[in-house]
Design a protein around this motif. Structure first.
Motif, mmCIF file in Angstrom:
data_model
loop_
_atom_site.group_PDB
_atom_site.id
_atom_site.type_symbol
_atom_site.label_atom_id
_atom_site.label_comp_id
_atom_site.label_asym_id
_atom_site.label_seq_id
_atom_site.Cartn_x
_atom_site.Cartn_y
_atom_site.Cartn_z
ATOM 1 N N ALA A 488 0.824 -1.206 0.000
ATOM 2 C CA ALA A 488 0.000 0.000 0.000
ATOM 3 C C ALA A 488 0.862 1.262 0.000
ATOM 4 O O ALA A 488 0.665 2.168 -0.821
ATOM 5 C CB ALA A 488 -0.943 -0.007 1.202
ATOM 6 N N GLY A 489 1.831 1.343 0.897
ATOM 7 C CA GLY A 489 2.683 2.528 0.949
ATOM 8 C C GLY A 489 3.524 2.684 -0.296
ATOM 9 O O GLY A 489 3.671 3.796 -0.835
ATOM 10 N N GLU A 490 4.091 1.588 -0.790
ATOM 11 C CA GLU A 490 4.929 1.626 -1.985
ATOM 12 C C GLU A 490 4.136 2.093 -3.200
ATOM 13 O O GLU A 490 4.602 2.927 -3.984
ATOM 14 C CB GLU A 490 5.502 0.235 -2.224
ATOM 15 C CG GLU A 490 6.426 0.110 -3.406
ATOM 16 C CD GLU A 490 6.915 -1.317 -3.584
ATOM 17 O OE1 GLU A 490 6.547 -1.949 -4.593
ATOM 18 O OE2 GLU A 490 7.649 -1.802 -2.717
ATOM 19 N N GLU A 491 2.912 1.571 -3.358
ATOM 20 C CA GLU A 491 2.094 1.949 -4.507
ATOM 21 C C GLU A 491 1.611 3.391 -4.381
ATOM 22 O O GLU A 491 1.463 4.099 -5.394
ATOM 23 C CB GLU A 491 0.916 0.999 -4.644
ATOM 24 C CG GLU A 491 1.333 -0.406 -5.077
ATOM 25 C CD GLU A 491 0.155 -1.340 -5.240
ATOM 26 O OE1 GLU A 491 -0.993 -0.865 -5.135
ATOM 27 O OE2 GLU A 491 0.373 -2.537 -5.483
ATOM 28 N N ALA A 492 1.357 3.843 -3.145
ATOM 29 C CA ALA A 492 0.940 5.231 -2.954
ATOM 30 C C ALA A 492 2.060 6.183 -3.363
ATOM 31 O O ALA A 492 1.826 7.171 -4.080
ATOM 32 C CB ALA A 492 0.541 5.462 -1.497
ATOM 33 N N ALA A 519 3.777 13.895 8.522
ATOM 34 C CA ALA A 519 4.678 13.089 9.351
ATOM 35 C C ALA A 519 4.741 11.638 8.892
ATOM 36 O O ALA A 519 5.644 10.898 9.298
ATOM 37 C CB ALA A 519 4.240 13.156 10.813
ATOM 38 N N LEU A 520 3.798 11.209 8.050
ATOM 39 C CA LEU A 520 3.800 9.818 7.588
ATOM 40 C C LEU A 520 4.990 9.568 6.662
ATOM 41 O O LEU A 520 5.358 10.427 5.851
ATOM 42 C CB LEU A 520 2.499 9.512 6.851
ATOM 43 C CG LEU A 520 1.212 9.599 7.681
ATOM 44 C CD1 LEU A 520 -0.006 9.426 6.776
ATOM 45 C CD2 LEU A 520 1.209 8.555 8.778
ATOM 46 N N LEU A 521 5.580 8.382 6.766
ATOM 47 C CA LEU A 521 6.771 8.067 5.977
ATOM 48 C C LEU A 521 6.543 8.162 4.469
ATOM 49 O O LEU A 521 7.384 8.718 3.756
ATOM 50 C CB LEU A 521 7.292 6.683 6.351
ATOM 51 C CG LEU A 521 8.062 6.587 7.671
ATOM 52 C CD1 LEU A 521 8.392 5.146 7.995
ATOM 53 C CD2 LEU A 521 9.341 7.411 7.594
ATOM 54 N N PRO A 522 5.430 7.611 3.935
ATOM 55 C CA PRO A 522 5.217 7.761 2.481
ATOM 56 C C PRO A 522 5.102 9.223 2.064
ATOM 57 O O PRO A 522 5.581 9.600 0.983
ATOM 58 C CB PRO A 522 3.911 6.996 2.240
ATOM 59 C CG PRO A 522 3.810 6.039 3.372
ATOM 60 C CD PRO A 522 4.392 6.746 4.534
ATOM 61 N N VAL A 523 4.466 10.051 2.906
ATOM 62 C CA VAL A 523 4.340 11.476 2.575
ATOM 63 C C VAL A 523 5.714 12.139 2.619
ATOM 64 O O VAL A 523 6.052 12.968 1.763
ATOM 65 C CB VAL A 523 3.358 12.166 3.541
ATOM 66 C CG1 VAL A 523 3.238 13.651 3.211
ATOM 67 C CG2 VAL A 523 1.991 11.494 3.465
ATOM 68 N N GLN A 524 6.522 11.782 3.620
ATOM 69 C CA GLN A 524 7.866 12.340 3.710
ATOM 70 C C GLN A 524 8.716 11.951 2.502
ATOM 71 O O GLN A 524 9.551 12.728 2.042
ATOM 72 C CB GLN A 524 8.537 11.858 4.992
ATOM 73 C CG GLN A 524 8.174 12.677 6.222
ATOM 74 C CD GLN A 524 8.641 14.115 6.092
ATOM 75 O OE1 GLN A 524 9.814 14.405 5.863
ATOM 76 N NE2 GLN A 524 7.687 15.035 6.208
#
Length: 646
Positions: A488-492, A519-524
């Motif tokens: 999920a995070g990788e695809e986002a 603060a979320l890692l994918p957003v960062q």
């Protein structure tokens, strides 16, 4: 070409003297097997057979064209072993069906065009880019994970790689996810390569595809560009294989044995000692694993170059005064910071892109009283609402004329997810007098001119804007991050970066607003434009939790009884861990031929990466047993490294 696992081996036949000239290795033949005529390939000619019984005669040679090259035979066998499949299944993906008229037509002559060396300056922005290009020209075989910088014209860079290798007399294969990427790449390659380049894609139709495939086989084309199955193209003297945007789900093969083009390219590069490029704006954990193992090297731009090229990216942060001064910023679907970015870009006569995860009007609804997801009474699929307020199932299309919640008896629904059409409707009211267009599903816009307009698009459907977008807003990010999926995070991150790269650099006023907690890692990863760091973090977590690609994992899907029977046949090597059975995860398609309404289960088998081949061999051996015994395990699907594990 028998699809049964226990028959996946060569069979010996006698060749009549009349067929001696045409019956050469790689040709298509017809043979009699178990009393019926079947199609096959002639793999090898031998003076005598070690078979102790009586041999049948070859019925006929279908075509003297040697379509199955020794390299393709070796690759097909390696792919079958890697994915616990059969060689005939791989060859169905690799060799297109025959068209007699195309074969009998006069072969195309090799082009006489002398390929000019492209301008290498575009690769100078990458650390080691000039040396990488020089290595390709000298016939070396570097293997790299290419991180395209923001705003990079990928089609131009890939065309430059193709020319550099083709000019040395070697072949090139470039795989991209979809037709839009392929069209842009074809345009650039046509200008530099002319007739040396051919395009292979399913949309061509069987006749045109086979004609072009024969050109590659006969050596009159050196460069192949295409989608998934183009990775098997029989180019002569392969010098370079490229798989771009390997994390795109369009590259997931839906047919057995489900090989991913990235893994096929890795096998092929190893077998042929050729160069390999796995590229993208984002990076998959699998590509990062190749880098960290030392098998491939990083090809990235310097941080100063990335910062200069990227737009300004803003998330929702409590430290931002604009957010602190807007108490509804965290709960609003489109906060004021996003509207401000859009208004500024429109004032400068520049287009604005709003990215939403789903197409439609209200693609997901819930009971207005108890908030329970609204489901179809026939197949239990999610209900959706169109512009007229009509409810229907998103899976089976059955209309729901009178909704009654089975939990509380409520008859009113509320929106859980807002699609592109409803978003465009809302933005049309917010930006009066500004044109609003949508790009999603079967109505995808490829390009838009410059000028003030609002574009609403789903991931992968955003049109290219002349000069770039002035701003982009990423909406409903929770729908991408909250998915119960390992990737999920990788695809986002991949979807967000594909949008952000369409925006002008921050020095030219380009802004991206992501409506998510910064603060979320994918957003960062997006804010810092650090896909390599995020991929390394993801890979580290997967090593800690023992998930792919840190381990090899296989899934067995199907009806409970069939799954239990198949697992009972397995002679698993030491160290294999069994997980499940559990219900098939949501979003995973049922095995072919099964009713989606019946209960389906999944068993996962996990083993250390170095023992992955032993697990695949055990799965293949069980397939042989079940086919040979005609066991009641029909309808199961065995998949090594499935794209979705829940």
């Amino acid at each position: 070409m028998l699809g049964l696992a226990h028959l996946d081996r060569p069979f010996d036949y006698l060749v009549d003297q009349a067929m001696d000239t045409e019956a050469q290795p790689g040709t298509r033949v017809r043979v009699r097997f178990a009393g019926r005529l079947v199609d096959g390939f002639l793999l090898e000619r031998l003076a005598e057979s070690d078979h102790g019984g009586k041999l049948a005669w070859l019925e006929r040679v279908v075509s003297p064209e040697q379509v199955l090259t020794p390299e393709l035979v070796e690759l097909a066998r390696a792919v079958a072993e890697r994915y616990a499949g059969t060689m005939p299944d791989v060859l169905r993906l690799a060799v297109p069906p025959r068209h007699a008229r195309v074969e009998k037509a006069e072969p195309a002559a090799a082009p006489e065009t002398v390929l000019a060396e492209p301008d290498p300056s575009g690769w100078n922005a990458y650390d080691g880019g000039a040396e990488f290009l020089a290595a390709l020209r000298e016939g070396m075989h570097p293997r790299v994970a290419w991180q395209a910088r923001p705003g990079e014209d990928v089609a131009v860079r890939l065309a430059e790689l193709a020319v550099s290798v083709a000019a040395t007399g070697r072949g090139v294969v470039i795989v991209v996810p979809d037709q839009r990427d392929l069209d842009r790449l074809e345009h650039e390659c046509a200008a530099l390569l002319g007739d040396w380049c051919v395009t292979l894609a399913a949309g061509l139709g069987p006749t045109a595809r086979y004609r072009r495939w024969l050109r590659v086989l006969r050596g009159t084309a050196r460069v192949v560009i295409g989608t998934r199955s183009a990775v098997f193209a029989p180019v002569h003297r392969l010098g370079l294989t490229v798989v771009f945007d390997d994390g795109d789900t369009s590259l997931d093969e839906p047919r057995s044995p489900y090989p991913h083009p990235r893994e096929v390219a890795v096998l092929r590069a190893h077998q042929t000692a050729s160069a390999l490029v796995i590229g993208g704006f984002a990076r998959s954990a699998e590509a990062q694993a190749l880098v960290e193992s030392g098998w491939a090297r990083n090809l990235v731009a310097a941080r100063a170059v990335v910062r200069a090229d990227m737009p300004r990216v803003e998330g929702i942060s409590d430290d931002d005064r604009r957010i602190a001064g807007d108490p509804l910023a965290r709960s609003a679907r489109i906060p004021n910071i996003a509207f401000d970015a859009a208004r500024r870009a429109l004032t400068q006569d520049r287009p604005v892109l709003f990215s939403v995860p789903r197409r439609g009007y209200l693609p997901s609804v819930a009971c207005g009283r108890c908030r329970e997801n609204a489901r179809c009474r026939a197949c239990h699929g999610p209900l959706q609402m169109n512009e007229r307020g009509d409810l229907a199932c998103r899976w089976c299309g059955r209309p729901e004329n009178r909704f009654v919640c089975p939990q509380c008896g409520g008859t009113v629904v509320r929106a859980l997810m807002v699609g592109d059409k409803r978003t465009a409707e809302e933005l049309g009211r917010a930006f009066v007098g500004v044109p609003v267009l949508t790009s999603a599903g079967d109505k995808i816009v490829d390009d838009i001119p410059s000028g003030a307009r609002v574009v609403v698009a789903t991931p992968g459907a955003a049109p290219h804007a002349e000069g770039g977008y002035g701003a982009a807003v990423l909406l409903d990010t929770w729908a991408q991050l909250d998915r119960q999926d390992l990737r999920a995070g990788e695809e986002a991150v991949r979807a967000w970066m594909s949008v952000a790269t369409l925006v002008r650099p921050h020095s030219d006023g380009g802004r991206v607003v992501i409506v998510a907690d910064s603060a979320l890692l994918p957003v960062q990863a997006l804010v810092r434009w650090d896909p390599v760091g995020f991929a390394a973090h993801e890979l580290g977590l997967r090593r800690e939790l023992a998930f792919p690609p840190a381990v090899t994992m296989a899934s067995v899907d199907g009806p409970p009884a069939a799954v239990a029977a198949f697992v009972g046949m397995l002679d698993l090597p030491p160290g294999v861990q069994q997980l499940g059975p559990v219900p098939l995860p949501p979003g995973v398609r049922a095995p072919a031929g099964l009713d989606t309404t019946q209960d389906l289960e999944r068993v996962l088998l996990r083993v250390a990466r170095e023992d992955g081949r032993r697990l695949a061999a055990a799965l293949r051996a069980a397939q042989v047993v079940r086919h040979a015994r005609h066991e009641d395990t029909a309808g199961i699907r065995v998949q090594v490294d499935p794209p979705t594990i829940g």
